[in-house]
Scaffold this motif. Structure first.
Motif, PDB file in Angstrom:
ATOM      1  N   ALA A   1      -3.730   7.106 -11.667  1.00 14.66           N
ATOM      2  CA  ALA A   1      -3.751   6.240 -12.863  1.00 14.66           C
ATOM      3  C   ALA A   1      -2.720   5.124 -12.732  1.00 14.66           C
ATOM      4  O   ALA A   1      -3.001   3.962 -13.057  1.00 14.66           O
ATOM      5  CB  ALA A   1      -3.482   7.079 -14.116  1.00 14.66           C
ATOM      6  N   LEU A   2      -1.542   5.447 -12.234  1.00 17.75           N
ATOM      7  CA  LEU A   2      -0.507   4.420 -12.073  1.00 17.75           C
ATOM      8  C   LEU A   2      -0.917   3.406 -11.001  1.00 17.75           C
ATOM      9  O   LEU A   2      -0.681   2.202 -11.148  1.00 17.75           O
ATOM     10  CB  LEU A   2       0.840   5.075 -11.717  1.00 17.75           C
ATOM     11  N   ALA A   3      -1.561   3.891  -9.946  1.00 15.85           N
ATOM     12  CA  ALA A   3      -2.014   2.978  -8.892  1.00 15.85           C
ATOM     13  C   ALA A   3      -3.084   2.030  -9.440  1.00 15.85           C
ATOM     14  O   ALA A   3      -3.135   0.848  -9.076  1.00 15.85           O
ATOM     15  CB  ALA A   3      -2.555   3.776  -7.710  1.00 15.85           C
ATOM     16  N   ARG A   4      -3.930   2.545 -10.326  1.00 17.70           N
ATOM     17  CA  ARG A   4      -4.943   1.671 -10.945  1.00 17.70           C
ATOM     18  C   ARG A   4      -4.254   0.602 -11.796  1.00 17.70           C
ATOM     19  O   ARG A   4      -4.608  -0.573 -11.749  1.00 17.70           O
ATOM     20  CB  ARG A   4      -5.894   2.514 -11.805  1.00 17.70           C
ATOM     21  N   GLU A   5      -3.240   1.032 -12.516  1.00 15.04           N
ATOM     22  CA  GLU A   5      -2.476   0.120 -13.387  1.00 15.04           C
ATOM     23  C   GLU A   5      -1.784  -0.987 -12.579  1.00 15.04           C
ATOM     24  O   GLU A   5      -1.804  -2.157 -12.941  1.00 15.04           O
ATOM     25  CB  GLU A   5      -1.430   0.977 -14.129  1.00 15.04           C
ATOM     26  N   THR A   6      -1.176  -0.599 -11.460  1.00 15.68           N
ATOM     27  CA  THR A   6      -0.386  -1.572 -10.689  1.00 15.68           C
ATOM     28  C   THR A   6      -1.226  -2.254  -9.605  1.00 15.68           C
ATOM     29  O   THR A   6      -0.761  -3.205  -8.975  1.00 15.68           O
ATOM     30  CB  THR A   6       0.829  -0.890 -10.012  1.00 15.68           C
ATOM     31  N   GLY A   7      -2.430  -1.715  -9.354  1.00 13.05           N
ATOM     32  CA  GLY A   7      -3.328  -2.330  -8.367  1.00 13.05           C
ATOM     33  C   GLY A   7      -2.960  -2.029  -6.922  1.00 13.05           C
ATOM     34  O   GLY A   7      -3.465  -2.679  -6.009  1.00 13.05           O
ATOM     35  N   VAL A   8      -2.111  -1.024  -6.695  1.00 13.02           N
ATOM     36  CA  VAL A   8      -1.715  -0.732  -5.311  1.00 13.02           C
ATOM     37  C   VAL A   8      -2.775   0.158  -4.620  1.00 13.02           C
ATOM     38  O   VAL A   8      -3.223   1.152  -5.187  1.00 13.02           O
ATOM     39  CB  VAL A   8      -0.300  -0.095  -5.252  1.00 13.02           C
TER      40      VAL A   8
ATOM     41  N   ILE B   1      -9.720   4.912   1.815  1.00  8.88           N
ATOM     42  CA  ILE B   1      -9.008   3.861   1.069  1.00  8.88           C
ATOM     43  C   ILE B   1      -9.379   3.972  -0.416  1.00  8.88           C
ATOM     44  O   ILE B   1     -10.581   3.952  -0.755  1.00  8.88           O
ATOM     45  CB  ILE B   1      -9.372   2.458   1.597  1.00  8.88           C
ATOM     46  N   VAL B   2      -8.368   4.098  -1.245  1.00  8.20           N
ATOM     47  CA  VAL B   2      -8.592   4.098  -2.692  1.00  8.20           C
ATOM     48  C   VAL B   2      -8.060   2.767  -3.211  1.00  8.20           C
ATOM     49  O   VAL B   2      -6.854   2.520  -3.188  1.00  8.20           O
ATOM     50  CB  VAL B   2      -7.847   5.282  -3.367  1.00  8.20           C
ATOM     51  N   ALA B   3      -8.956   1.921  -3.620  1.00 13.32           N
ATOM     52  CA  ALA B   3      -8.542   0.566  -4.026  1.00 13.32           C
ATOM     53  C   ALA B   3      -9.578  -0.052  -4.941  1.00 13.32           C
ATOM     54  O   ALA B   3     -10.756   0.280  -4.877  1.00 13.32           O
ATOM     55  CB  ALA B   3      -8.371  -0.316  -2.792  1.00 13.32           C
ATOM     56  N   GLY B   4      -9.120  -0.956  -5.767  1.00 19.14           N
ATOM     57  CA  GLY B   4     -10.028  -1.782  -6.564  1.00 19.14           C
ATOM     58  C   GLY B   4     -10.535  -1.108  -7.821  1.00 19.14           C
ATOM     59  O   GLY B   4     -10.237   0.017  -8.106  1.00 19.14           O
TER      60      GLY B   4
ATOM     61  N   ALA C   1       0.840  -1.201   0.000  1.00 13.26           N
ATOM     62  CA  ALA C   1       0.000   0.000   0.000  1.00 13.26           C
ATOM     63  C   ALA C   1       0.868   1.242   0.000  1.00 13.26           C
ATOM     64  O   ALA C   1       2.029   1.209   0.423  1.00 13.26           O
ATOM     65  CB  ALA C   1      -0.901   0.020   1.236  1.00 13.26           C
ATOM     66  N   VAL C   2       0.274   2.332  -0.485  1.00  8.43           N
ATOM     67  CA  VAL C   2       0.865   3.667  -0.327  1.00  8.43           C
ATOM     68  C   VAL C   2       0.046   4.375   0.742  1.00  8.43           C
ATOM     69  O   VAL C   2      -1.184   4.450   0.648  1.00  8.43           O
ATOM     70  CB  VAL C   2       0.807   4.469  -1.654  1.00  8.43           C
ATOM     71  N   LEU C   3       0.721   4.852   1.767  1.00  6.59           N
ATOM     72  CA  LEU C   3       0.046   5.627   2.823  1.00  6.59           C
ATOM     73  C   LEU C   3       0.346   7.092   2.557  1.00  6.59           C
ATOM     74  O   LEU C   3       1.490   7.526   2.704  1.00  6.59           O
ATOM     75  CB  LEU C   3       0.580   5.227   4.211  1.00  6.59           C
TER      76      LEU C   3
END
Ligand code: UDP
Length: 238
Positions: A203-210, A235-238, A157-159
């Protein structure tokens, strides 16, 4: 004690926060307090890498508004993040916590170059690893750096430690009707255009799923609370 939710994380600290009540620079009591919070989080057994911004010293866009080219201004911003790393590294070591700064740039007299293998090595030794120099490229931000490095080092995760306790529909300091989100998908965060983090990072987090957890660093102990699953944040996820 409950097991931490994550085993390895990247914590993004805003440079601006390190200035404390001052408009510019590094406020020593603030950096000492943040160092103490990071050490408590490390004591949970979590491997911690930290990406620090540079907004308390230089931001590329602001420098370029004064007549310097944007890539040069951005380079100044990236060097500012190195200064923050050195200050935080010193604060951690002073408190007895081994740390190591890795830079996106070759600057052998000052710090080792960031490589995945160096980061893995120092994390496994229990050091808090500080990642300076942003991505090493102009036109990016340290938010994007945090997401990029999380992908590279396999962080779960990125905090994103910031001045507000989550993602809001508008700036809660200016708009009392702003709504706070408990949870968003990466796509919702991207489409919402929320100012708390830049679109490239989402966008990068969506790409890598983090997953990204946005929370307030102003609350002492908030990093540990997030790691224990009891903290307040979006929480931004999924
Ligand atoms: N920067 C850059 N490339 C990167 C990361 C940062 O050019 O990969 C520059 C950019 O000019 C930015 C400055 O470094 O304005 C400081 O970073 P940032 O604005 O993300 O810091 P923060 O707002 O978190 O303090």
């Amino acid at each position: 004690m409950a097991e931490p939710v994550y085993r390895r994380v990247v914590i993004k600290l805003s440079g601006e926060y390190l200035a404390g009540a001052q408009p510019f620079g590094i406020d020593q009591p603030t950096i000492d307090r943040v160092a103490g919070d990071l050490i408590k989080a490390r004591e949970l057994g979590v491997e911690i890498a930290v990406v620090i911004g540079g907004g308390n010293i230089f931001r590329g866009v602001e420098v370029s508004n004064r007549g310097v080219s944007r890539p040069t201004g951005d380079t100044m911003g990236m060097l500012a993040t190195m200064m923050n790393c050195l200050a935080l590294d010193a604060a951690l070591e002073r408190k007895g916590q081994p740390a190591r700064t890795l830079s996106a740039f070759v600057m052998p007299e000052i710090s080792e170059l960031f490589t995945r293998s160096a980061a893995y090595k120092y994390l496994s030794e229990g050091r808090i690893v500080l990642l300076g120099g942003g991505t090493g490229n102009p036109f990016f931000t340290t938010d994007t750096t945090a997401v990029l490095r999380a992908g590279e080092i396999g962080a779960q995760a990125v905090l994103k430690a910031t001045n507000v306790d989550g993602v809001y529909s508008a700036d809660p300091k200016k708009d009392p009707t702003a709504k706070r989100f408990e949870r968003l998908t990466h796509s919702q965060a991207l489409e919402g255009g929320y100012k708390v983090m830049d679109a490239t990072a989402f966008a990068l987090a969506r790409e890598t799923g983090v997953p990204i957890i946005v929370f307030s660093i102003a609350e002492p102990g908030s990093i540990s609370a997030i790691l224990n699953g009891t903290g307040r944040g979006t929480i931004v996820a999924g």
